[in-house]
Design an enzyme around this catalytic site. Structure first.
Site, mmCIF file in Angstrom:
data_model
loop_
_atom_site.group_PDB
_atom_site.id
_atom_site.type_symbol
_atom_site.label_atom_id
_atom_site.label_comp_id
_atom_site.label_asym_id
_atom_site.label_seq_id
_atom_site.Cartn_x
_atom_site.Cartn_y
_atom_site.Cartn_z
ATOM 1 N N ASP A 378 0.821 -1.209 0.000
ATOM 2 C CA ASP A 378 0.000 0.000 0.000
ATOM 3 C C ASP A 378 0.852 1.255 0.000
ATOM 4 O O ASP A 378 0.412 2.320 -0.421
ATOM 5 C CB ASP A 378 -0.930 0.010 1.214
ATOM 6 N N GLU A 379 2.099 1.126 0.474
ATOM 7 C CA GLU A 379 3.025 2.263 0.485
ATOM 8 C C GLU A 379 4.104 2.099 -0.579
ATOM 9 O O GLU A 379 5.179 2.684 -0.487
ATOM 10 C CB GLU A 379 3.633 2.414 1.880
ATOM 11 N N CYS A 380 3.805 1.281 -1.590
ATOM 12 C CA CYS A 380 4.644 1.087 -2.772
ATOM 13 C C CYS A 380 5.947 0.334 -2.519
ATOM 14 O O CYS A 380 6.837 0.326 -3.362
ATOM 15 C CB CYS A 380 4.958 2.413 -3.464
#
Length: 443
Positions: A378-380
């Protein structure tokens, strides 16, 4: 009268006029999911692993990205889903498997004789061009040394009156996999499902990054290309003995390095074959010098070592787009390798259907690591999910197959490596522990 819609819509690859006449082909709305073209053609933003080129643009894309739509989280009716969840604590992270693009994982309309005829004609046309056949069926392109080795074997075979693929048989070595296309072995044989070609000589612990090129007959020892990206046409050469486990070893930068490694480290030397081995090594060195092929070079391997973000259980390491200054693209797993190995050992030879309570208990320890990997995506930091997927794969636990699938699918989607989604899906669907993995054996 309105024609029925073709189930493949605008993605249909059929060229037969009879098919076009029989079915309508409405244009589908564009989505973020990988398309057939994306699964086969190189992505313009893919990193050049040899020099790390284009990494800034790749990472900029990652920083702006969101979790890909496939695999999707099912958020509907979560309370009811919790009660019937098969995994401990995983009800809110259940994934639906993505639809594999038609060009890499679907059957065509076999019931239609006209379409079947067209399919046979297209297959025959592919067989006439081995390069196209390899790209279409195996989803990768071969390095220059691939053709050079075939030229060497053709020349040696002419001297010994033997087939090129059998030149190294006196030493127990056989050219396989994509070399079967050059040898014409796919001609005039049964047409198989797309996934069967992706499993051709794919051993139990071979990740999508590895492709077998030659094997030691009667053993689990095999050599092949290691590509961090499916678009990397200059991959390194690695080997693995499936009977000894999941660990791979990089042995060189071209297939001739792999042959020398085999002749110097693997083949059993006897008074009867010692002179033949020495002569073959000389032939390889002379050919390489004549063709300008560097043997036992380390430039590409050293360049790759700088891009590795973690070791992984297979020991070759993971390379993904990673901005070290911004710390985007990868973060370490929640637990250490030693702790993860201990957790995964509980799934070894565990029959989930027969021991559900034991399985659920083991999942209680693994689930927080999976949750942390999801948060990382979700935070890459998608490299974390790929590391976890590969470690689960290397554990060899069949009971974790459905757990690792969504990890692989999401990780490879984020890394823009859709070809590897098709390869890992086909492999996990029929993961064989044997050493006779020849698709053509029964033709």
């Amino acid at each position: 009268m309105d024609k029925p819609d073709c189930k493949y819509g605008a993605s249909c690859y059929q060229k037969n006029p009879a098919h076009k006449e029989k079915y309508a082909h409405p244009v589908k709305a564009t989505t973020d999911a990988p398309t057939a073209e994306a699964s086969v053609l190189p992505d313009d933003g893919t990193i050049n692993k040899r020099a790390g080129a284009n990494i800034e643009q790749e990472l900029e894309d990652i920083k702006r990205c969101k979790r890909p739509p496939t695999p999707e989280r099912d958020e509907d009716n979560t309370e009811a889903a919790d009660a019937g969840s098969e995994y401990h604590g995983m009800s809110r992270q259940r994934y639906t498997l993505p639809t594999v693009p038609m060009s890499v994982g679907m059957m065509s309309d076999l019931y239609d004789p006209q379409i079947e005829y067209s399919k046979q004609a297209e297959y025959k046309e592919l067989c006439e061009d081995p390069r196209k056949f390899i790209k279409h069926k195996f989803l990768v392109e071969m390095a220059p040394c691939f053709d050079s080795l075939w030229e060497f074997c053709t020349a040696q075979g002419a001297k010994a009156n033997t087939k090129p693929e059998d030149v190294f048989l006196p030493f127990g070595l056989l050219l396989v996999g994509p070399y079967d296309a050059l040898a014409g072995k796919f001609k005039d044989v049964k047409i198989h499902e797309p996934g069967d070609y992706l499993r051709h000589w794919r051993f139990y612990f071979d990740p999508p990054e590895f492709q077998t090129v030659f094997i030691q007959k009667g053993t689990g020892m095999h050599y092949g290309y290691w590509r961090d990206s499916p678009d990397d046409v200059d991959g390194l050469v690695a080997c693995n003995d499936v009977k000894k486990g999941c660990e791979f070893k990089i042995v060189g930068e071209n297939l001739f390095d792999g042959l020398l490694h085999y002749l110097e480290n693997v083949v059993t030397v006897t008074p009867f074959n010692k002179s033949k081995i020495l002569d073959m090594k000389k032939q390889i060195n002379d050919w390489a010098q004549q063709k300008g092929i560097r043997l036992k070079a380390s430039d590409k391997q050293q360049a790759r070592n700088k891009l590795i973000v973690c070791k992984t259980f297979h020991k070759v390491g993971l390379v993904v787009p990673y901005d070290r200054k911004q710390d985007v693209g990868y973060r370490p797993l929640l637990e250490s390798d030693a702790k993860l190995r201990r957790i995964l050992s509980k799934f070894d030879k565990l029959d989930r259907s027969a021991n559900m309570d034991q399985y659920q208990e083991a999942m209680k320890e693994l689930q927080p690591i999976i949750t942390a990997a999801n948060l990382a995506v979700d935070e890459c930091d998608f490299g974390t999910m790929l590391e976890l997927a590969l470690d689960l794969f290397c554990s060899g636990a069949k009971s974790l197959t459905e757990v690792m699938k969504p990890l692989f699918f999401t990780g490879y989607s984020m890394a823009k490596r859709p070809q590897y989604i098709a390869i890992i899906k086909s492999h996990l669907d029929k993961r064989s522990e044997g050493i006779c993995l020849d698709l053509l054996a029964n033709n």
